[in-house]
Design an enzyme around this catalytic site. Sequence first.
Site, PDB file in Angstrom:
ATOM      1  N   LYS A   1       0.951   5.189   7.109  1.00 57.98           N
ATOM      2  CA  LYS A   1       2.112   4.321   6.878  1.00 57.98           C
ATOM      3  C   LYS A   1       2.926   4.785   5.669  1.00 57.98           C
ATOM      4  CE  LYS A   1       0.091   0.182   6.490  1.00 57.98           C
ATOM      5  NZ  LYS A   1      -0.028  -1.311   6.421  1.00 57.98           N
TER       6      LYS A   1
ATOM      7  N   LYS B   1       2.022   4.608   2.714  1.00 59.97           N
ATOM      8  CA  LYS B   1       1.905   3.513   1.744  1.00 59.97           C
ATOM      9  C   LYS B   1       0.775   3.867   0.776  1.00 59.97           C
ATOM     10  CE  LYS B   1       2.715  -1.327   1.648  1.00 59.97           C
ATOM     11  NZ  LYS B   1       3.256  -2.436   2.420  1.00 59.97           N
TER      12      LYS B   1
END
Length: 132
Positions: free
Chosen positions: A44, A46
């Site tokens: 992601k 992230k």
Amino acid sequence: MKKVITYGTFDLIHEGHINILKRAKELGDHLTVAVSSDSFNNQKNKRAYHNYKTRKFILEAIRYVDDVIPENNWEQKADDIKRLNIDTFVMGDDWAGKFDYLKEYCEVIYLPRTSGVSSTQIKNDLFRVDHG
Ligand code: C2G
């Protein structure tokens, strides 16, 4: 028993996370949180401060959370919903519409995000405090 599920990274737990977990739990009797694994966070793009083990440990301590499972990929949601007999899937409305395909398996609800707070905001504010 009405079962609810939600998915996310839940890094640096803050009021916005607690708000959505509280409201998700209020939609049923049991809340499962699928917390993103470290490798899925990479997917992601992230960066989480806490690793999966810690984020799971913290989520399990939250009164609204009944079960924590790993989220390893984008594709597992329908299988999780079927396997766990989930009635309602909940996400913050930054995801509005993105998971409507799950309506085939359960109720899909997008709840308003809590404005003004995010893990990124916290990290930026802390950096500014330390570095002027
Ligand atoms: N959230 C919120 N208010 C905020 C911040 C987050 O309501 N101020 C909600 C998000 O909308 C999400 C949940 O808290 O429903 C978890 O947020 P993140 O940890 O940022 O999750 P995200 O990276 O969006 O991952 O497959 C779904 C993804 O794993 C979702």
